[in-house]
Structure formats: structure tokens, C-alpha cells
Design an enzyme around this catalytic site. Structure first.
Site, PDB file in Angstrom:
ATOM      1  N   CYS A 139      -1.917 -36.876 -43.757  1.00 53.54           N
ATOM      2  CA  CYS A 139      -1.801 -36.267 -43.508  1.00 53.54           C
ATOM      3  C   CYS A 139      -3.074 -35.521 -42.744  1.00 53.54           C
ATOM      4  CB  CYS A 139      -1.014 -35.074 -43.654  1.00 53.54           C
ATOM      5  SG  CYS A 139      -1.996 -33.828 -45.144  1.00 53.54           S
ATOM      6  N   VAL A 173       5.937 -12.944 -47.476  1.00 51.81           N
ATOM      7  CA  VAL A 173       4.679 -13.123 -47.803  1.00 51.81           C
ATOM      8  C   VAL A 173       3.986 -14.545 -47.965  1.00 51.81           C
ATOM      9  CG1 VAL A 173       4.383 -10.793 -49.096  1.00 51.81           C
ATOM     10  CG2 VAL A 173       4.876 -12.868 -49.937  1.00 51.81           C
TER      11      VAL A 173
END
Length: 483
Positions: free
Chosen positions: A455, A184
Site C-alpha cells: 500500500c 477512541v
């Protein structure tokens, strides 16, 4: 208050021993689920249905909401039970229960009957239907697509009036099939894949590869806990976290750019197979769908699966993204996935869609497998009931759109991304440290100036800023310029 639970049709066509086993499992699951949520219930199994008795009428809606999410249930009927002797008794009960609902409406009467009687279902339908038409303000009888269907269920000398009927989840009772380990990430695909396995009766454990941040881990734990509590609370499962930052760093430094995605998936299957084996589980589950991304072509999936003998199940393999998202809305995981922090550390500029095993083996020969072994060794096992205990949420990280003149910008993007879209600022020093090296090099940065992590999307920088703050850094913020 009474509910009658109708079985998923595939259960009813099983052999007698299997059907008996499935019904017994479903009874236990219903009992455990309602008890877990504080509802005192008496559950009785029948050959073609399950009957539930709940003393507190105030719990009716809560019980109904829980029942429709239990795998193995086709319909949930809310019923009232009466004794009867004659046709007129049945009619009088129907009048009492349905007269107000028939005003200016078309209607029909549908009767199901079990037991020995000197009449059949059609006889009852005609008698009750004629009486309701004569003694109520109903518009008329209409056998096809009526406004109201008067549903009656006769069981020997007991009459059930069905006041409400809700569609169940279908599938098989959890615990009647073997366990699986679902990989997951918290996104749409893995959430839906996990749900579909539970719906099919499989006890589904969760395996999360932490690629670099507690924010993502907390988010995934939240959605895994939600899926468990809503669809499989009858069975305890494990949530396993494998710290995969070191593996990602190895891949980024040693593997050819075009093969990074395939190699990462192979490393995940290697690790997942070891965890599954330690738990006595024979199958892994992924949320992959054919051609959704470059690593999910048939050629690449074959190369990825070749790394393990463990069965890999892909319940979404032929679904397109809109289908998957629609299911996520139905099971109420859409908001989780839509707001999940996404860590995209391994991004290839030109990823291969037709990986060759010879090339993969050549690339992996440069990989230090001790890093993978350590990641698996450091795996953390938690009971799903406990994954949110003590979680205080992600540390708030201050976002700065306009840096001060003395602030240092720390560009943590991958070197290839930084080269393609270099960051230009006039008044600030820019330090370039790829995210996968930040933990090792952060202590070399100045402590007397504010450090702004950067970023392109802001997600990765927030994850790493949060991590550094937890490590004791007090001068960390995130640079997120306005666009």
C-alpha cells in the site's frame, strides 16, 4: 510527611451539600489512587482543603507525582507541621526551614491564618520578615516578584511551613458526574478528548472501532490504559472493541464515494449509541473539531448526529490542531499518538462538506444493516485493568524494499487509489486485491511463493500482513520500496 491539597476553585463556590459531596469524592479518589500505587496514606477532609499523611518519606516524590494528576486538585502543598506558642516560635521555625534558601535572594513572607488569635496575618508577616532579613544573608524584602516566597499556614496552634507547591490538574473529582463513552482511535484528538472529560469529573469508558488490524487495537489499548492509570485509576472502566471491518467493506462497495466518510461516522454513532444504552450511559464523546476534516463541517455534523438521540459531546470542537497537540504533550500521550498505526480505509476523493440528509438516506438504503448488527453483537467488553494482559505485541513483519523475481506483489489499495497511481514493476506479478476483500481471497493465492503486500504508506499492508501471519500464513511479507 504531610501534604495539603487545595481544592479546584469551582468546588469552593458550590452550595454546602454539593461541596461536601465533592470533597468526599475527592478524598476517596486520592485514597484509591495512592493505594493502587502501593502508597499507604491517611486522608483527612477539611472544609477548604484535604490533608494527607504518609509515613514513608521515601515516597514523597512518587506521591506528589500522583496527586498532581488527580482531577479536582488545584494545588499540592508539601508541608511540615509544628506546634507554636509565640511569634518568636514561628520565627525560629521559619529560620530553620528557609534560612539556607534566602542567601543573596529577595524574599517576602506570606501568611494564611485560621482560628482565634490575638494577632492577624500581617502581624506575623512583618515580625517573621524583619527577623529573617536581620538574621540571614537575604538580599532584601521584595513584595512583588521576589526570588523566594516564605509561605506559612497557621491553623489554630499548628504551623505549616510550605516547602513546595505544585500545580494540580484542576477540574472536578471523577465520579461526581455521570459516565461517558469515548470513541477512541488512539490519535491526538480522541486521547485529548478523553482526558478532558476525565478532568471534568466524568468516568470515561473507551469504545474502539477495529477497522482491520490487531496492531492498531493493541496501540489504542496501550494509550487507553495509560490515560486510565494516570488520570482516573480511582475508578474502573471498560474498553470495548467493535469489529468494524465488515461495515467498512459494505460502505466501500455500496455507498457513493463522496458520502463514505459521513456514512461511516453515522454507523459509528449508531453502534456507539447501542453500546452506551447497554451500559446505562447517556453521552458519547468524540475528538471532532470544526472544519478539521471534511466530515466535521457544521452541515455534516448535523447530519451525522441526526442518526442518534444519544447526546454527543465534542470537547475539542473549537480547538485547532496545535492546541490539541500541545495538550497531548502536557499529558504525555504525544508519543503514543505520533507512533499510532493509522488505518485510513475509507478515503473519498471528493468528500462532501455539505451532506444532505435525503442523499444520506438514499445511500444508506443500499447498506446491509445486518452487518452493523453483527458488529455490535460481536463487541468485546474488557475491564481496562486487563486489556494488556497477555498482549505480546504485534508480530514482526519483514519489510522488503527489492522483491525477488518470483515474489508476487499483492496491491491491497482501494481501486480508486490504485487507478490514480498504478504500481509498475518489470519482473514481478502484481495481483490487485482491495484490503477489504483480502481476508476472503487470501487463501486463493499461491502458497509456494512469497507474497508481498503493498500500500502507499506501508501501514495498512503491515496491519494485514500481521493479521494473515496470525492466521497461519508463512509466506507473507510487506513490500515497502525505498523512496
Amino acid at each position: 510527611m504531610k501534604f495539603v491539597v487545595k481544592l479546584f476553585p469551582e468546588i469552593t463556590i458550590k452550595s454546602k451539600p454539593v461541596r461536601k459531596q465533592l470533597i468526599s469524592q475527592l478524598r476517596r479518589n486520592i485514597q484509591r489512587t495512592l493505594t493502587h500505587h502501593g502508597i499507604d496514606v491517611k486522608v483527612q477532609g477539611q472544609w477548604d482543603n484535604i490533608e494527607l499523611h504518609i509515613e514513608d518519606d521515601n515516597l514523597e516524590q512518587g506521591a506528589r507525582d500522583l496527586l498532581v494528576k488527580i482531577p479536582g486538585i488545584e494545588k499540592v502543598q508539601t508541608v511540615k507541621e509544628f506546634n507554636f506558642q509565640t511569634f518568636d516560635d514561628i520565627f525560629q521555625i521559619a529560620m530553620e526551614q528557609f534560612a539556607d534558601k534566602l542567601t543573596d535572594k529577595t524574599f517576602c513572607v506570606r501568611v494564611k491564618r485560621t482560628g482565634d488569635h490575638d494577632f492577624n496575618s500581617t502581624d506575623v508577616e512583618r515580625y517573621v520578615g524583619g527577623g529573617l532579613l536581620k538574621h540571614t544573608d537575604a538580599k532584601n524584602v521584595q513584595l512583588k516578584k521576589p526570588d523566594v516566597t516564605v509561605k506559612l499556614d497557621i491553623r489554630k496552634q499548628r504551623l505549616h511551613t510550605i516547602t513546595q507547591e505544585d500545580k494540580g490538574l484542576g477540574g472536578f473529582p471523577i465520579g461526581c458526574q455521570d459516565s461517558v463513552l469515548s470513541l477512541v482511535s488512539g490519535g491526538f484528538d480522541s486521547n485529548v478528548a478523553s482526558y478532558l472529560m476525565m478532568r471534568r469529573g466524568m468516568q470515561t469508558h473507551y469504545l474502539f472501532f477495529n477497522l482491520g488490524g490487531s496492531a492498531h487495537e493493541i496501540g489504542v489499548k496501550q494509550v487507553a490504559h495509560y490515560l486510565w492509570e494516570n488520570y482516573s485509576v480511582s475508578h474502573g472502566v471498560k474498553f470495548i472493541t467493535i469489529p468494524f471491518e465488515g461495515v467498512v467493506s459494505e460502505i466501500l462497495e455500496r455507498i457513493d464515494n463522496s458520502y463514505m466518510g459521513v456514512v461511516l461516522k453515522r454507523m459509528m454513532l449508531r453502534a456507539g449509541s447501542q453500546i452506551a444504552e447497554s451500559m446505562g450511559i447517556d453521552a458519547l464523546v468524540t475528538g471532532e473539531s470544526i472544519a478539521q476534516v471534511s466530515s466535521q463541517t457544521l452541515k455534516n455534523l448535523k447530519v451525522i448526529d441526526g442518526v442518534t438521540e444519544t447526546l454527543v459531546l465534542r470537547p475539542l470542537i473549537t480547538m485547532d490542531k496545535p492546541e490539541i497537540i500541545n495538550i497531548s504533550r502536557e499529558i504525555d500521550t504525544y508519543d503514543f499518538a505520533a507512533n499510532m498505526p493509522e488505518y485510513c480505509g475509507v478515503i473519498s476523493r471528493k468528500p462532501t462538506t455539505r451532506a444532505k440528509i435525503e442523499k444520506v438516506i438514499h445511500e444508506e438504503a443500499r447498506f446491509n444493516f445486518e452487518v452493523l448488527d453483527k458488529a455490535v453483537y460481536d463487541a468485546k467488553f474488557e475491564r481496562i485493568q486487563n486489556v494488556l494482559v497477555g498482549q505480546k505485541g504485534v508480530t514482526d513483519v519483514e519489510l522488503i524494499s527489492v522483491p525477488g523475481s518470483d515474489d508476487i506483489i499483492v496491491d491491497i489499495r482501494h481501486p480508486q487509489e490504485e487507478e490514480q497511481q498504478p504500481l509498475h514493476l518489470t519482473n514481478n506479478e502484481i495481483v490487485k486485491i482491495p484490503f477489504y476483500k483480502l481476508a476472503q481471497q487470501a487463501h486463493d493465492l499461491p502458497h509456494d511463493k512469497t507474497l508481498l503486500l503493498y500500500c502507499s504508506k506501508g501501514t495498512m499492508s503491515q496491519l494485514h500482513a500481521e493479521h494473515l501471519i496470525q492466521q497461519g500464513f508463512e509466506n507473507i511479507k510487506v513490500f515497502k520500496p525505498n523512496k
